[in-house]
Design a protein around this motif. Structure first.
Motif, short mmCIF file in Angstrom:
data_model
loop_
_atom_site.label_atom_id
_atom_site.label_comp_id
_atom_site.label_asym_id
_atom_site.label_seq_id
_atom_site.Cartn_x
_atom_site.Cartn_y
_atom_site.Cartn_z
N GLN A 249 41.61 37.35 24.35
CA GLN A 249 40.24 36.92 24.57
C GLN A 249 39.48 37.94 25.38
OE1 GLN A 249 40.73 33.14 26.40
NE2 GLN A 249 40.38 32.02 24.51
N TYR A 250 40.15 38.42 26.45
CA TYR A 250 39.48 39.38 27.32
C TYR A 250 39.09 40.63 26.55
CZ TYR A 250 38.81 42.52 31.21
OH TYR A 250 38.30 43.42 32.07
N LEU A 251 40.05 41.10 25.71
CA LEU A 251 39.78 42.31 24.94
C LEU A 251 38.60 42.10 23.99
CD1 LEU A 251 43.33 43.67 24.09
CD2 LEU A 251 41.55 44.80 25.38
N GLN A 252 38.62 40.91 23.39
CA GLN A 252 37.54 40.62 22.44
C GLN A 252 36.19 40.62 23.14
OE1 GLN A 252 38.42 36.96 20.47
NE2 GLN A 252 38.98 38.01 18.59
N ARG A 253 36.17 39.95 24.32
CA ARG A 253 34.91 39.88 25.06
C ARG A 253 34.43 41.28 25.41
NH1 ARG A 253 35.41 37.20 30.02
NH2 ARG A 253 37.51 36.55 29.47
N ARG A 254 35.38 42.10 25.84
CA ARG A 254 35.05 43.47 26.20
C ARG A 254 34.42 44.19 25.02
NH1 ARG A 254 35.96 46.68 30.84
NH2 ARG A 254 35.36 45.03 32.32
N GLN A 255 35.08 43.99 23.87
CA GLN A 255 34.61 44.64 22.66
C GLN A 255 33.16 44.22 22.36
OE1 GLN A 255 36.31 46.89 21.86
NE2 GLN A 255 36.59 47.18 19.68
N GLN A 256 32.96 42.89 22.42
CA GLN A 256 31.62 42.36 22.14
C GLN A 256 30.59 42.96 23.08
OE1 GLN A 256 31.88 38.13 22.38
NE2 GLN A 256 31.76 37.91 20.17
N GLU A 257 30.94 42.91 24.39
CA GLU A 257 30.01 43.43 25.39
C GLU A 257 29.69 44.88 25.11
OE1 GLU A 257 31.09 41.16 29.49
OE2 GLU A 257 30.10 43.14 29.55
N ASN A 258 30.73 45.63 24.76
CA ASN A 258 30.53 47.06 24.54
C ASN A 258 29.58 47.29 23.37
OD1 ASN A 258 31.81 48.27 26.62
ND2 ASN A 258 33.81 48.34 25.60
N THR A 259 29.78 46.53 22.28
CA THR A 259 28.89 46.71 21.12
C THR A 259 27.45 46.34 21.50
OG1 THR A 259 29.72 44.58 20.42
CG2 THR A 259 30.52 46.52 19.22
N GLN A 260 27.33 45.25 22.29
CA GLN A 260 26.00 44.84 22.72
C GLN A 260 25.33 45.95 23.53
OE1 GLN A 260 26.35 41.19 24.86
NE2 GLN A 260 25.92 39.94 23.06
#
Lengths: 317, 306
Positions: free
Chosen positions: A241-252
């Protein structure tokens, strides 16, 4: 597995040691002496260890052993330390202490054995003396001192592969044979035939009680392991989950034109939970297995006796 | 074996010589018929096995082995439960016993069984020699009224003669005083577990390589039942002989037989059935539980490895 030889003197000494010094559920121990002849072990003598008492704090075990062996060497008794013996209470001997001692013996001398003398079973009619050795697989694990689940899984050790039983053969010299013959002619001790005793409930109760204790311990270990597994999977999920959130934030952030957040060390944030040591579980499983086998042997004997009694009764009535 | 500096040369005291054969024969004859005044000696088999073993391991050139006997003593009997051999040197005119060694070993043994005390000594061989008197004197300093045991390992009379003696003064007081060894009765006693162990050991005599493995459970029950059957058939043949008049009837044997027959409990068939069934049920249930537990831990093992 090659059987090893034992003389009648050792058998008698072990019996006497327990009888005189080890009443109740105390364990008596001693050292086995002998020699290795053409990679066959021969146990020719033994001497007992004193009990550990509280008022003997300064008693030095090693010194006692050294002195005893030195003295025995003067009278030409084999002084090679080939193993040790221990008495047991209803078959409960699979423990960490036994494992450690046997490991240190086997490390020094490959053919070492531990002789387990069961006085209660012997009192029921037939001498119960068993010899065990650690399997080579277990020796490897003990050497590494790595008891985690992965190591044990790699070595494929089950509770059945921890101790291997070595068959015992009693071998006597001719002179001892003469002595035995003499004893048989002269002694007027009547045979008591304990082996044909029909009562079984006392023994069964005690055995079952011990079994229940161990099974309780086992279930506790299982619960521990289950919680560990659950924690591990939960942690994996959290990591994902953490990795996914990071990924999302980064794309944003990228879409907004801001620099991406620095990569953080995942492992430091999510420390993996400590794997519970598997050795205790293995030991308990081994002990439970031992209890079950003893109980089954006992019940099979008693069933035989009961059927015999039924036949006799039917015959007479 | 090197002579340890702690050995003492025991001064030679005049004693009656027992090595002349007529006297020895007389002594052994006495042993068989005399009423014995002295404690009853109870020996455990582990002591004899230990003596035979030390004899087999004796130094080259030594014709006999001596050692200390340990045990407990009370007013009327002496129980010998343990022993250890003591190195000694014997020649024509002197005897050297390693007393330091004996003391040391006794201390070590006391640590394990504090209740055992020195109650005498043993020697292998047939006769009591003059040297025995000297050694006996040494032991009388260690224990009050020590007993002396001889085990004939050279099998001079085709049997392993095991004898025990206690020493007493004899002779004319004031003039030459000597020592006489009076024989004692020996009884072999066993703990229950010892007897069971010796039973198993007896079976090694039957096999040609003098070996024996330990048998499985049902086989043991079968052999015990076989022995009882043998005993019953011996009894039956005796009874038939008495009935047909071949053998004189003996009242005491008859009383024992009646005792035996009366001991068989009279139970009605239904009671016996119910007792038997409940016992069998208990045993079967326990077997089932044991099997279930074993299956459970095997399963657990497999699951963990997954």
């Amino acid at each position: 597995n090659l059987p090893f030889f034992i003389t009648c003197l050792v058998v008698l000494k072990i019996i006497k040691h327990y009888q005189e010094e080890g009443q109740g559920s105390e364990v008596v121990q001693g050292v086995l002496l002998g020699l290795v002849v053409e990679d066959r072990l021969e146990i020719t003598n033994c001497f007992p260890f004193p009990q550990h008492t509280e008022d003997d704090v300064d008693f030095d075990e090693v010194q006692y052993q050294m002195e005893m062996m030195r003295s025995l060497r003067h009278v030409n008794i084999d002084h090679l330390h080939v193993g040790w013996y221990q008495s047991t209470y209803y078959g409960s001997f699979v423990s960490r202490a036994l494992l450690d001692s046997q490991f240190s013996y086997q490390h020094a001398i490959e053919e070492s054995v531990v002789l387990i003398y069961d006085p209660i079973k012997t009192a029921q009619g037939s001498l119960c003396l068993k010899a065990y050795r650690l399997t080579p697989k277990l020796m490897e694990i003990c050497k590494e001192k790595d008891f985690s689940p992965e190591a044990l899984k790699k070595a494929c050790i089950g509770y059945e592969h921890m101790l291997e039983e070595v068959p015992i053969v009693i071998k006597n010299s001719h002179l001892i044979n003469v002595l035995l013959l003499d004893l048989q002619e002269k002694s007027t001790v009547a045979d008591k035939h304990e082996l044909l005793n029909l009562s079984s409930s006392n023994h069964l109760e005690k055995s079952l009680q011990l079994l229940m204790d161990r099974v309780d311990g086992m279930s506790q270990e299982i619960v521990k392991y289950n919680t560990y597994c659950r924690n591990l999977t939960k942690q994996q999920q959290q990591k994902q989950q953490y990795l996914q959130r990071r990924q999302q934030e980064n794309t944003q952030r990228q879409s907004r034109g801001e620099p991406p957040l620095p990569e953080e060390d995942i492992n430091k944030m999510f420390k993996p939970p400590q794997a519970p040591p598997r050795m205790d579980t293995l030991l308990i499983a081994g002990q439970v297995n031992n209890y079950c086998q003893n109980i089954k042997a006992f019940t099979s004997q008693n069933l035989g006796k009961l059927f015999m009694a039924e036949a006799l009764q039917g015959h007479s009535s | 074996m090197c002579c340890c500096p702690a050995t003492a040369r025991i001064p030679w005291r005049p004693a009656l010589s027992f090595s002349s054969s007529p006297f020895v024969i007389f002594l052994h004859f006495l042993y068989k018929i005399m009423a014995v005044h002295g404690p009853l000696v109870k020996i455990h088999p582990v002591v004899l096995a230990s003596i035979v073993d030390s004899y087999e391991r004796r130094n080259e050139g030594a014709s006999r082995v001596i050692g200390t006997l340990l045990g407990t003593a009370d007013k009327h009997s002496v129980e010998v439960t343990n022993c250890f051999s003591v190195p000694h040197n014997e020649s024509e005119d002197e005897v050297a016993v390693d007393m330091e060694f004996a003391k040391n070993m006794y201390e070590l043994h006391k640590k394990v069984s504090p209740s055992e005390v020195i109650i005498g000594w043993y020697a292998t061989g047939y006769d009591i020699t003059e040297h025995s008197v000297l050694i006996h004197e040494y032991y009388s300093r260690e224990a009050p009224n020590p007993i002396h045991m001889t085990v004939d390992t050279a099998l001079q009379s085709n049997k392993m003669n095991i004898r025990a003696y206690v020493s007493s003064q004899m002779g004319v007081p004031g003039k030459t005083v000597g020592v006489m060894f009076t024989p004692l009765t020996i009884k072999y006693i066993y703990y229950d577990t010892e007897r069971i162990g010796v039973d198993l050991l007896q079976r090694t005599r039957a096999s040609p390589s003098r070996t024996n493995g330990l048998t499985t459970d049902l086989a043991q029950v079968a052999s015990a039942a076989g022995r009882v059957q043998e005993m019953l058939s011996t009894m039956l043949s005796y009874i038939e002989d008495v009935l047909s008049g071949k053998v004189m009837a003996d009242n005491s044997v008859g009383r024992y037989l009646m005792d035996l027959v009366n001991k068989v409990p009279k139970i009605t068939a239904e009671d016996f059935e119910s007792m038997l069934n409940s016992n069998i049920n208990d045993l079967l249930m326990v077997t089932y539980l044991a099997n279930l537990t074993q299956a459970q831990i095997a399963l657990n093992e497999k699951l963990v490895v997954l």
